[in-house]
Design an enzyme around this catalytic site. Structure first.
Site, PDB file in Angstrom:
ATOM      1  N   PHE A 230       0.849  -1.197   0.000  1.00 20.97           N
ATOM      2  CA  PHE A 230       0.000   0.000   0.000  1.00 20.97           C
ATOM      3  C   PHE A 230       0.888   1.253   0.000  1.00 20.97           C
ATOM      4  CE2 PHE A 230      -2.899  -3.236   0.676  1.00 20.97           C
ATOM      5  CZ  PHE A 230      -2.700  -3.907   1.874  1.00 20.97           C
ATOM      6  N   ASP A 232       2.167   4.267   0.718  1.00 19.32           N
ATOM      7  CA  ASP A 232       1.928   5.354   1.689  1.00 19.32           C
ATOM      8  C   ASP A 232       3.208   6.182   1.824  1.00 19.32           C
ATOM      9  OD1 ASP A 232       2.881   4.238   4.926  1.00 19.32           O
ATOM     10  OD2 ASP A 232       3.548   3.456   2.995  1.00 19.32           O
ATOM     11  N   ASP A 299       4.163  -5.636   3.649  1.00 20.11           N
ATOM     12  CA  ASP A 299       3.795  -4.227   3.865  1.00 20.11           C
ATOM     13  C   ASP A 299       3.556  -3.966   5.351  1.00 20.11           C
ATOM     14  OD1 ASP A 299       1.385  -2.344   4.434  1.00 20.11           O
ATOM     15  OD2 ASP A 299       2.281  -1.604   2.579  1.00 20.11           O
TER      16      ASP A 299
HETATM   17  N1  LIG Z   1       1.622   0.840   3.717  1.00 11.99           N
HETATM   18  C1  LIG Z   1       0.829   0.971   4.789  1.00 11.99           C
HETATM   19  N2  LIG Z   1       0.446   2.199   5.159  1.00 11.99           N
HETATM   20  C2  LIG Z   1      -0.359   2.295   6.231  1.00 11.99           C
HETATM   21  C3  LIG Z   1      -0.822   1.203   6.953  1.00 11.99           C
HETATM   22  C4  LIG Z   1      -1.665   1.732   7.967  1.00 11.99           C
HETATM   23  C5  LIG Z   1      -2.439   0.975   8.969  1.00 11.99           C
HETATM   24  N3  LIG Z   1      -1.747  -0.215   9.353  1.00 11.99           N
HETATM   25  C6  LIG Z   1      -2.412  -1.207  10.145  1.00 11.99           C
HETATM   26  C7  LIG Z   1      -3.492  -1.845   9.404  1.00 11.99           C
HETATM   27  C8  LIG Z   1      -3.306  -3.165   9.295  1.00 11.99           C
HETATM   28  C9  LIG Z   1      -2.151  -3.569  10.049  1.00 11.99           C
HETATM   29  O1  LIG Z   1      -2.581  -4.236  11.195  1.00 11.99           O
HETATM   30  C10 LIG Z   1      -1.455  -2.303  10.473  1.00 11.99           C
HETATM   31  O2  LIG Z   1      -1.239  -2.263  11.850  1.00 11.99           O
HETATM   32  C11 LIG Z   1      -1.648   3.101   7.850  1.00 11.99           C
HETATM   33  N4  LIG Z   1      -0.865   3.391   6.796  1.00 11.99           N
HETATM   34  C12 LIG Z   1      -0.458   4.685   6.251  1.00 11.99           C
HETATM   35  O3  LIG Z   1       0.673   5.103   7.020  1.00 11.99           O
HETATM   36  C13 LIG Z   1       0.651   6.537   7.078  1.00 11.99           C
HETATM   37  C14 LIG Z   1       0.374   6.911   8.509  1.00 11.99           C
HETATM   38  O4  LIG Z   1       1.495   6.666   9.220  1.00 11.99           O
HETATM   39  P1  LIG Z   1       1.638   7.410  10.639  1.00 11.99           P
HETATM   40  O5  LIG Z   1       1.597   8.926  10.301  1.00 11.99           O
HETATM   41  O6  LIG Z   1       2.919   6.903  11.176  1.00 11.99           O
HETATM   42  O7  LIG Z   1       0.407   7.029  11.472  1.00 11.99           O
HETATM   43  C15 LIG Z   1      -0.511   7.019   6.258  1.00 11.99           C
HETATM   44  O8  LIG Z   1      -0.110   7.186   4.920  1.00 11.99           O
HETATM   45  C16 LIG Z   1      -1.449   5.823   6.370  1.00 11.99           C
HETATM   46  O9  LIG Z   1      -2.356   5.791   5.290  1.00 11.99           O
HETATM   47  C17 LIG Z   1      -0.410  -0.079   6.549  1.00 11.99           C
HETATM   48  O10 LIG Z   1      -0.770  -1.133   7.122  1.00 11.99           O
HETATM   49  N5  LIG Z   1       0.419  -0.141   5.456  1.00 11.99           N
END
Ligand SMILES: Nc1nc2c(c(CN[C@H]3C=C[C@H](O)[C@@H]3O)cn2[C@@H]2O[C@H](COP(=O)(O)O)[C@@H](O)[C@H]2O)c(=O)[nH]1
Length: 324
Positions: A230, A232, A299
């Protein structure tokens, strides 16, 4: 044309032409081999519902066919979560877990809070009640929620469960349906005259369903292995720290000085597209070493590693967007 194939092929085209972001294959292979050696002893599988910032009312002790895996409430949580799951960085104190916790608290207090006929009436004041704080770009976040509510009412009798079931257990079809009906999920751009598809929030919606329902019922997808990572701003940050991604001097200066990178710029698209391709390569190295991980599991592992090192990592790139 298969939408997940479009993501893979269009990001590969960017990767081949990328000027500001490169993959260091030697470091990628080294990091993957180190992970395989360390983790041969324990399988690394994140349990989505074990994160206390996620709402999940699925009784995971039940066998696959049990009605609990058809519970719509968790799916309502996830569509709202992934509608809002973007661009927290303008508020330095705001993180993803604030989003999850606020939505979980709201749903536990009012199980109808995320019904389609409520989503169409969401205002910045309501959003502030959900999170007990302002979110950046609040008006636009409300519009994105209202859009989901209207589309569900107009095309799926107000039911997110009906939308999910219309994909007939295909991750690819569900990403296609979500981007077709929820315009705010249409995360694509143009790079050197060619359309590039990332579909980050549409894909993470499928990934979160798969995680929450443990691959059963509303989370059962026959092609889940075809999702990409994903794209991000956290995963490229950790991949750069690991020496897997290398930024040009010009890009490094912008990122390290926390200067905004315009949405749709070649630099932004190259960061996101090359990150997708890097995780595809990592998945292939893991699988070649009998370590079967999905791109989405890699990811989550990288994202979790980035979260754990937040205060020790160099800055992530800053693009003001609604897509990630
Ligand atoms: N590639 C990727 N990006 C992810 C996630 C998640 C949610 N993860 C949970 C969901 C399922 C799992 O159990 C994970 O625990 C948020 N994001 C992205 O990160 C950024 C926020 O970062 P920060 O500002 O540090 O909170 C923001 O762009 C957000 O859209 C992911 O999984 N993969």
């Amino acid at each position: 044309m298969d939408v997940l194939e479009l993501i893979r092929s269009s990001t590969d085209v960017v990767c081949q032409q990328s000027k500001h972001v490169k993959i260091n294959d030697a470091n990628l292979t080294k990091e993957c081999h180190e992970f395989v050696t360390q983790h041969k002893i324990k399988a690394h599988k994140e349990i989505w519902a074990d994160n206390d910032f996620h709402f999940c009312d699925v009784d995971r002790t039940q066998p696959a066919g049990h009605p609990t895996y058809q519970s719509e409430l968790t799916a309502k949580f996830i569509i709202v979560l992934d509608c809002l799951n973007h661009c927290f960085w303008p508020d330095e104190s705001l993180e993803y877990h604030h989003l999850g916790n606020g939505l979980k608290r709201t749903l536990l207090a009012d199980s109808k809070a995320f019904d389609a006929d409520r989503l169409i009436t969401v205002t910045p004041e309501i959003l502030k009640q959900w999170f007990d704080r302002e979110l950046p770009n609040a008006e636009e976040r409300c519009r994105l929620l209202q859009e989901v509510g209207h589309a569900l009412i107009e095309h799926f009798n107000g039911s997110i469960r009906e939308l999910i079931l219309s994909a007939k257990n295909s991750a690819s079809k569900l990403v296609d349906i979500v981007t077709r009906y929820f315009w705010g999920f249409r995360d694509s751009t143009v790079y050197k005259g060619r359309q590039v598809f990332l579909y980050k929030r549409a894909q993470i919606f499928v990934g979160d369903l798969w995680g929450a329902y443990e691959g059963k019922g509303l989370g059962h997808f026959n092609d889940i292995e075809r999702l990409t990572m994903f794209a991000d701003y956290r995963v490229p940050q950790i991949l750069r720290e690991m020496g897997i991604l290398e930024y040009s001097e010009e890009l490094s200066k912008l990122v390290d000085n926390k200067q905004e990178i315009p949405v749709g710029s070649e630099m932004e698209v190259e960061i996101r597209a090359v990150t997708v391709q890097a995780v595809e390569k990592m998945r292939d190295v893991f699988n070649a070493n009998q370590c079967n991980l999905l791109a989405l599991e890699i990811d989550w592992m990288l994202w979790g590693r980035g979260e754990a090192m937040l205060d020790r990592l160099p800055p992530h790139h800053r693009t003001f967007t609604i897509f990630y």
